[in-house]
Motif scaffolding. Structure first.
Motif, short mmCIF file in Angstrom:
data_model
loop_
_atom_site.label_atom_id
_atom_site.label_comp_id
_atom_site.label_asym_id
_atom_site.label_seq_id
_atom_site.Cartn_x
_atom_site.Cartn_y
_atom_site.Cartn_z
N UNK A 62 94.65 65.80 -113.69
CA UNK A 62 93.91 64.53 -113.63
C UNK A 62 94.48 63.63 -112.54
N UNK A 63 95.79 63.51 -112.47
CA UNK A 63 96.41 62.66 -111.46
C UNK A 63 96.13 63.14 -110.05
N UNK A 64 96.19 64.44 -109.83
CA UNK A 64 95.94 64.99 -108.50
C UNK A 64 94.55 64.61 -108.02
N UNK A 65 93.57 64.71 -108.89
CA UNK A 65 92.20 64.38 -108.49
C UNK A 65 91.98 62.87 -108.45
N UNK A 66 92.52 62.15 -109.41
CA UNK A 66 92.28 60.70 -109.49
C UNK A 66 92.94 59.95 -108.34
N UNK A 67 94.12 60.38 -107.94
CA UNK A 67 94.84 59.67 -106.88
C UNK A 67 94.38 60.06 -105.48
N UNK A 68 93.80 61.23 -105.35
CA UNK A 68 93.31 61.67 -104.04
C UNK A 68 94.43 62.08 -103.11
N UNK A 69 95.29 61.17 -102.79
CA UNK A 69 96.47 61.42 -101.96
C UNK A 69 96.14 61.92 -100.55
N UNK A 70 94.93 61.73 -100.09
CA UNK A 70 94.58 62.12 -98.73
C UNK A 70 94.64 63.61 -98.48
N UNK A 71 94.48 64.40 -99.51
CA UNK A 71 94.51 65.85 -99.36
C UNK A 71 93.10 66.37 -99.07
N UNK A 72 93.02 67.58 -98.55
CA UNK A 72 91.73 68.22 -98.30
C UNK A 72 90.96 68.28 -99.62
N UNK A 73 89.76 67.67 -99.71
CA UNK A 73 89.10 67.46 -101.01
C UNK A 73 88.78 68.73 -101.80
N UNK A 74 88.28 69.79 -101.16
CA UNK A 74 87.91 70.99 -101.92
C UNK A 74 89.14 71.68 -102.51
N UNK A 75 90.20 71.76 -101.74
CA UNK A 75 91.43 72.39 -102.23
C UNK A 75 92.08 71.54 -103.32
N UNK A 76 92.03 70.22 -103.13
CA UNK A 76 92.58 69.31 -104.16
C UNK A 76 91.81 69.48 -105.46
N UNK A 77 90.47 69.53 -105.38
CA UNK A 77 89.65 69.71 -106.58
C UNK A 77 89.94 71.05 -107.25
N UNK A 78 90.06 72.11 -106.46
CA UNK A 78 90.36 73.44 -107.01
C UNK A 78 91.71 73.43 -107.74
N UNK A 79 92.72 72.80 -107.13
CA UNK A 79 94.04 72.72 -107.75
C UNK A 79 93.98 71.90 -109.04
N UNK B 249 100.15 76.80 -103.98
CA UNK B 249 99.61 77.25 -102.69
C UNK B 249 98.41 76.39 -102.31
N UNK B 250 97.53 76.11 -103.27
CA UNK B 250 96.37 75.26 -102.98
C UNK B 250 96.78 73.87 -102.51
#
Length: 121
Positions: A45-62, A112-113
């Motif tokens: 939840x935190x990874x997706x909610x915070x965004x953190x400027x990561x590549x969106x598709x890989x962040x969503x998959x992770x 890895x993601x």
């Protein structure tokens, strides 16, 4: 307390009552798996909610994978607790965790993601 009043009865009617210390250690292991499940879900939840400027598709998959792993972990906790309690009651060796390897592999895939998401951002 009668064996019929204990849940799950199919575990408690097997074998002999083990040393309480072993049963309590088994319960602590169950609770550790539950804490792990909560951490995996919270991380997803935190990874997706915070965004953190990561590549969106890989962040969503992770994120999705972490949440799915967090949902599978209580299954490991319950099955592991029942297997260990039965083994203790039957004076047999403790079984290996059922889902520990898939969970470990899943967490490695998440790593890895996230690494790729950082590098490709």
């Amino acid at each position: 307390m009668s064996d019929r009043a204990r849940f799950p009865a199919r575990v408690y009617r097997d074998g002999e009552e083990p040393d309480a210390r072993f049963t309590l250690a088994n319960e602590r292991t169950f609770l550790a798996w539950i804490r792990t499940a909560l951490a995996l879900i919270a991380g997803g939840v935190a990874l997706e909610a915070l965004g953190l400027g990561l590549q969106p598709q890989l962040r969503l998959a992770a994120s999705v994978l972490l949440i799915v792993l967090g949902c599978a972990t209580p299954v490991q906790a319950w099955l592991g607790w029942m297997s260990a309690e039965r083994a203790l009651r039957r004076s047999r060796p403790l079984p290996a965790p059922h889902l520990a390897l898939p969970l470990g592999i899943g967490v490695a895939v998440v790593a890895v993601l996230v690494l790729l998401a950082v590098l490709l951002a």
